[in-house]
Design a protein around this motif. Structure first.
Motif: not given
Ligand SMILES: [Fe+2]
Length: 299
Positions: A126, A139, A226
């Motif tokens: 996703h 992230n 990922h």
């Molecule tokens: Fe994620």
């Protein structure tokens, strides 16, 4: 894809590279090590006397899920976890007055078929941007215990600029939050909520499996595809992740390109400033709102 290890780039230059799909691996910092130490102590205490590395052999999955359901929010709301993120951002060269983060989460990935759904959901491939994350989101991923190529996370770089048919059109962050609260109130243990997934075959290879040491971190754009690697290592994986945005990029609508996300709503209200934990200015959040935030409010 470029991978920067122990880079000396400024935060601004680093963000620009991240928005092009690059990955940055940061060496362990003092605050990140403290964050991992806090997480390890909380994990150990929660499962005591069972060894956290042997849960899948020594604890029924249902009991493990119950403990995780209590442990994970307790870590999120621990006063020190936010403090350590603050330290970590400063040590990584981020300007705390301009950088906003969301709360750090503990993630688990167990070997084999032990606890694959609900509280320990094994993430299918996703992009976070399918889940209403902004395109300037970065992230951060940190192992709490040593990880290997058999229990880490994978990035699928060839999809960074290649669209995938996906279910994000049916995802709205505000709706998701409302349903989560309702489900929690009903004590539903398994996670029946619909998640945005690829709707065509995805070629996972080539994939990048990054293995860094405890307290080290790697950074990637929320637009990078990922997934959780199937855990064939024989031991559970425990990691921490959180996300950041820089207010200048929020205001300028800078970030990675959108190749295929069609979700609605925004997670922008979740971010708090590194310096004082205040929320983003209302006008910055408003840039990302589409009206759906008014539709799904708690009755
Ligand atoms: Fe994620």
């Amino acid at each position: 894809m470029n991978i920067y290890v122990d880079s000396m780039l400024t935060d601004e230059a680093r963000r620009a590279e991240l928005y092009r799909g690059s990955i940055f691996v940061l060496p362990p910092s003092s605050s990140a090590l403290k964050l991992c130490q806090l997480a390890r102590e909380m994990i150990k205490d929660a499962f005591c006397p069972v060894d956290p590395m042997k849960l899948h052999q020594q604890m029924p999955a249902k009991r493990c899920a119950e403990i995780l359901a209590e442990l994970k929010p307790r870590f999120i709301h621990h006063a020190l976890s936010k403090r350590y993120i603050q330290g970590m951002l400063a040590e990584a060269g981020c300007d705390l007055s301009q950088t906003y983060f969301d709360v750090p989460r503990i993630r688990t990935a167990f070997p084999g078929d032990y606890l694959k759904s609900g509280i320990a959901y094994a993430f299918h491939p996703h992009r976070d941007t399918w889940y209403s994350a902004p395109f300037c989101q970065i992230n951060w991923w940190i192992p709490i215990y040593e990880v290997s190529t058999e229990n880490c996370m994978a990035i699928h770089p060839h999809y960074f600029d290649r669209p995938i048919k996906n279910g994000s059109r049916d995802y709205n962050y505000h709706k998701w939050n409302l349903e989560s609260r309702q489900k929690a109130a009903q004590h539903v243990k398994s996670d029946a909520r619909i998640q945005p997934k690829p709707e065509e075959p995805v070629k996972l290879d080539p994939e990048v499996r990054l293995v860094c040491s405890v307290g080290a971190a790697y950074l990637f754009s929320a637009a990078n595809l990922h997934s959780t690697v199937p855990n064939t290592s024989g031991v559970p994986r425990y990691s921490i992740d959180f996300r950041t945005v820089h207010v200048a990029d929020v205001l300028n609508r800078a970030g990675a390109p959108n190749v295929d996300s069609e979700c609605t709503g925004t997670t922008m209200s979740d971010f708090i400033r590194g310096a004082d934990f205040s929320h983003l200015p209302a006008e910055a959040i408003a840039l990302y709102q589409d009206g759906t935030e008014q539709l799904y409010v708690k009755a």
